[in-house]
Every structure is written in C-alpha cells, then in structure tokens.
Design an enzyme around this catalytic site. Structure first.
Site, mmCIF file in Angstrom:
data_model
loop_
_atom_site.group_PDB
_atom_site.id
_atom_site.type_symbol
_atom_site.label_atom_id
_atom_site.label_comp_id
_atom_site.label_asym_id
_atom_site.label_seq_id
_atom_site.Cartn_x
_atom_site.Cartn_y
_atom_site.Cartn_z
ATOM 1 N N GLU A 180 0.867 -1.192 0.000
ATOM 2 C CA GLU A 180 0.000 0.000 0.000
ATOM 3 C C GLU A 180 0.898 1.234 0.000
ATOM 4 O O GLU A 180 2.013 1.198 0.524
ATOM 5 C CB GLU A 180 -0.906 -0.039 1.252
ATOM 6 N N PHE A 217 -13.991 0.350 1.459
ATOM 7 C CA PHE A 217 -14.513 0.827 0.173
ATOM 8 C C PHE A 217 -15.729 0.023 -0.271
ATOM 9 O O PHE A 217 -16.618 0.562 -0.929
ATOM 10 C CB PHE A 217 -13.406 0.822 -0.899
ATOM 11 N N GLU A 218 -15.773 -1.212 0.108
ATOM 12 C CA GLU A 218 -16.958 -2.027 -0.191
ATOM 13 C C GLU A 218 -18.170 -1.423 0.540
ATOM 14 O O GLU A 218 -19.251 -1.293 -0.034
ATOM 15 C CB GLU A 218 -16.708 -3.456 0.304
ATOM 16 N N THR A 227 -14.749 -4.650 3.309
ATOM 17 C CA THR A 227 -13.708 -3.616 3.395
ATOM 18 C C THR A 227 -14.373 -2.231 3.462
ATOM 19 O O THR A 227 -15.570 -2.089 3.213
ATOM 20 C CB THR A 227 -12.765 -3.650 2.174
ATOM 21 N N LYS A 264 -14.058 7.978 -14.485
ATOM 22 C CA LYS A 264 -14.157 8.738 -15.748
ATOM 23 C C LYS A 264 -13.365 8.026 -16.846
ATOM 24 O O LYS A 264 -12.210 7.649 -16.616
ATOM 25 C CB LYS A 264 -13.591 10.148 -15.565
ATOM 26 N N ASP A 275 -8.743 1.263 -6.939
ATOM 27 C CA ASP A 275 -9.284 2.584 -7.315
ATOM 28 C C ASP A 275 -10.018 2.472 -8.655
ATOM 29 O O ASP A 275 -9.434 2.042 -9.647
ATOM 30 C CB ASP A 275 -8.141 3.593 -7.441
ATOM 31 N N ASP A 325 -16.933 -2.634 -6.969
ATOM 32 C CA ASP A 325 -18.348 -2.253 -6.993
ATOM 33 C C ASP A 325 -18.628 -1.382 -8.221
ATOM 34 O O ASP A 325 -19.654 -0.727 -8.292
ATOM 35 C CB ASP A 325 -18.741 -1.514 -5.710
HETATM 36 C C1 SAM Z 1 -10.167 2.251 -3.457
HETATM 37 S S1 SAM Z 1 -8.927 1.870 -2.281
HETATM 38 C C2 SAM Z 1 -9.450 0.318 -1.622
HETATM 39 C C3 SAM Z 1 -8.811 0.003 -0.318
HETATM 40 C C4 SAM Z 1 -9.222 -1.319 0.327
HETATM 41 N N1 SAM Z 1 -8.792 -2.456 -0.451
HETATM 42 C C5 SAM Z 1 -10.707 -1.373 0.543
HETATM 43 O O1 SAM Z 1 -11.386 -2.170 -0.135
HETATM 44 O O2 SAM Z 1 -11.209 -0.631 1.397
HETATM 45 C C6 SAM Z 1 -7.553 1.407 -3.292
HETATM 46 C C7 SAM Z 1 -6.237 1.452 -2.551
HETATM 47 O O3 SAM Z 1 -5.215 0.975 -3.405
HETATM 48 C C8 SAM Z 1 -4.033 1.721 -3.181
HETATM 49 N N2 SAM Z 1 -3.237 1.624 -4.414
HETATM 50 C C9 SAM Z 1 -3.601 2.003 -5.660
HETATM 51 N N3 SAM Z 1 -2.639 1.737 -6.544
HETATM 52 C C10 SAM Z 1 -1.620 1.159 -5.847
HETATM 53 C C11 SAM Z 1 -0.344 0.684 -6.208
HETATM 54 N N4 SAM Z 1 0.091 0.730 -7.463
HETATM 55 N N5 SAM Z 1 0.446 0.168 -5.238
HETATM 56 C C12 SAM Z 1 0.017 0.125 -3.953
HETATM 57 N N6 SAM Z 1 -1.194 0.564 -3.541
HETATM 58 C C13 SAM Z 1 -2.001 1.087 -4.482
HETATM 59 C C14 SAM Z 1 -4.532 3.134 -2.887
HETATM 60 O O4 SAM Z 1 -3.590 3.884 -2.146
HETATM 61 C C15 SAM Z 1 -5.805 2.854 -2.099
HETATM 62 O O5 SAM Z 1 -5.583 2.835 -0.720
#
Ligand code: SAM
Length: 222
Positions: free
Chosen positions: A80, A203-204, A201, A134, A130, A166
């Site tokens: 992360e 974000f879920e 999670t 868009k 993420d 989602d």
């Molecule tokens: C939308 S959040 C989801 C977090 C968690 N998995 C949840 O479901 O609650 C996506 C996470 O992926 C991390 N992330 C995105 N691209 C990444 C990368 N290339 N390497 C490490 N972490 C990454 C972001 O910092 C963010 O915290």
C-alpha cells in the site's frame, strides 16, 4: 530522449493521520515493514510458512488483518502507498500479535517487478482497486493486460487471483483482461460467489451505501 512518465494507479492523498497511526508508524515500522529495494526479497528472512499471499492496495487494512489472523498457516504481504492505512494496519498487527503479516509501503507494480520472484506467490488479493470512473482516467486503472501479465508470472501453478469491485464497467474490464490470459482459468462461469472468507472492506461499505452491486472474480493459474 526524455523518458515517458509512468502512469500511476493512485494519487497520494495527504490524509490526516490519527495519533494512533502516527504512533504505530514510529514504533512498529521496524518490526513489520519491509523496506522497498530494487532487489529480490528473501522471503525466508521474513516469513516461515510455505504459502505467501499478497494483497495489493489494502487501504485501511480491515480485511488484511482479519484474513491473516484466521489463516496463521499462510503468510501475507500487504502492499500500500497510503501512510494512514499503513499506520492503522501496523497497529492491528501489533495488537493481534500477527506473525504472518508484513507490509511494504510502495507502488505494487515496482514491488512485484523488482522484489518478488516468478512462480513464488500462492495468491493475490485485490479488493476494490481505485475505480477511476471517468473514461479519460481508465488508463490509470491498476488491472489491465500488462499488470495481469505480471501477476500471472509471479503466481505458482494453481495459485490464484481474487478481485472485487463495486464498479460494473471495471468488473467487466477485469473479466475481459483475466479471461484473455491463457494461463488463467475462471473458477466460476463468470462472477465468483461472494466468499465467506473475505471480510467487508471500507470501500466495499461505501459502495454498498450507494447501492452498488459487488462483483468478484476468482481465477486460478493453470
Ligand atoms: C479504493 S482503495 C481500496 C482500499 C481497500 N482495499 C478497501 O477495499 O477498502 C484502493 C487502494 O489501493 C491503493 N493503491 C492504488 N494503486 C496502488 C499501487 N500501485 N500500489 C500500492 N497501492 C495502491 C490506494 O492507495 C488505495 O488505498
């Protein structure tokens, strides 16, 4: 010639850190964080089990620590970039006395390319990456053909990739990417049945609040 800038799948947010997260970063990083280096990770130095699962983008790490606690015979590496999330997960590791969970705070693409040996990973968990909703930002989405290729090379035979999202169009993109990879086999016909082993999670939870449908995909390396 000027090198093309690498497109990143994240934006580093300057989120506020709680005192507990700061405390954990200061006091537990040495114990549970593995430093990012451009050299292969000696997994035996940090882990003792046969199986290593890697979770990419664990966010605040709610699922990460719960899964590691339930499965002490498997090792977990959380990757992360977001510091408050790293702080929160460090606290969890300390409080739950987890011996099978470590963290690397760095871009997962670099970690996989430079630190993880081919044919060495038992499973990948990518929960709610993420979504970059868009269309002009879709190029930033983590899961694309190139990244899938890296995951497949790192997996052992019979290893798995588990993803959840989602965002329907991202789910379809993931399905197309994984299905077009000959070395992967969908364990289900299309969407995986919601697994009991995966805790909800953060974000879920947000997605469910917006009445989004959760899509999960489970592929095995053949
Ligand atoms: C939308 S959040 C989801 C977090 C968690 N998995 C949840 O479901 O609650 C996506 C996470 O992926 C991390 N992330 C995105 N691209 C990444 C990368 N290339 N390497 C490490 N972490 C990454 C972001 O910092 C963010 O915290």
């Amino acid at each position: 010639m000027e090198q093309r800038k690498k497109i990143k799948s994240y934006v580093l947010r300057t989120g506020r850190m709680s005192n507990a997260q700061k405390y954990a970063i200061e006091n537990y990083s040495n114990k549970y964080c593995i430093e990012y280096k451009e050299e292969m990770l000696d997994t035996k130095k940090f882990f003792k089990n046969e199986k290593l699962c890697i979770e990419i983008g664990f966010g605040m790490g709610h699922a990460t620590s719960a899964i590691a606690e339930k499965n002490p015979e498997t090792d977990y590496l959380g990757v992360e970039v977001h510091t408050p999330g790293v702080g929160r997960l460090l606290s969890e590791i300390e409080n739950r006395e987890l011996k099978n969970l470590k963290i690397i705070q760095h871009d997962a693409v670099d970690v996989l390319n430079n630190m993880i040996a081919d044919n060495s990973v038992h499973g990948f968990h990518i929960f709610f990456p993420d979504p970059w909703p868009k269309k002009k930002h879709w190029k930033r989405r983590l899961i694309n053909n190139e990244f899938c290729n890296i995951l497949v090379n790192k997996l052992k035979k019979d290893g798995y990739i588990y993803t959840a999202t989602d965002w329907e169009d991202y789910a379809l993109q993931m399905f197309e990417v994984f299905s077009s990879e000959k070395k992967l086999e969908n364990v289900y016909e299309k969407w995986a049945a919601s697994p009991l082993w995966r805790p909800e999670t953060a974000f879920e939870h947000k997605g469910l609040d917006k009445n989004h449908l959760i899509r999960e995909l489970y592929y095995k390396r053949v």
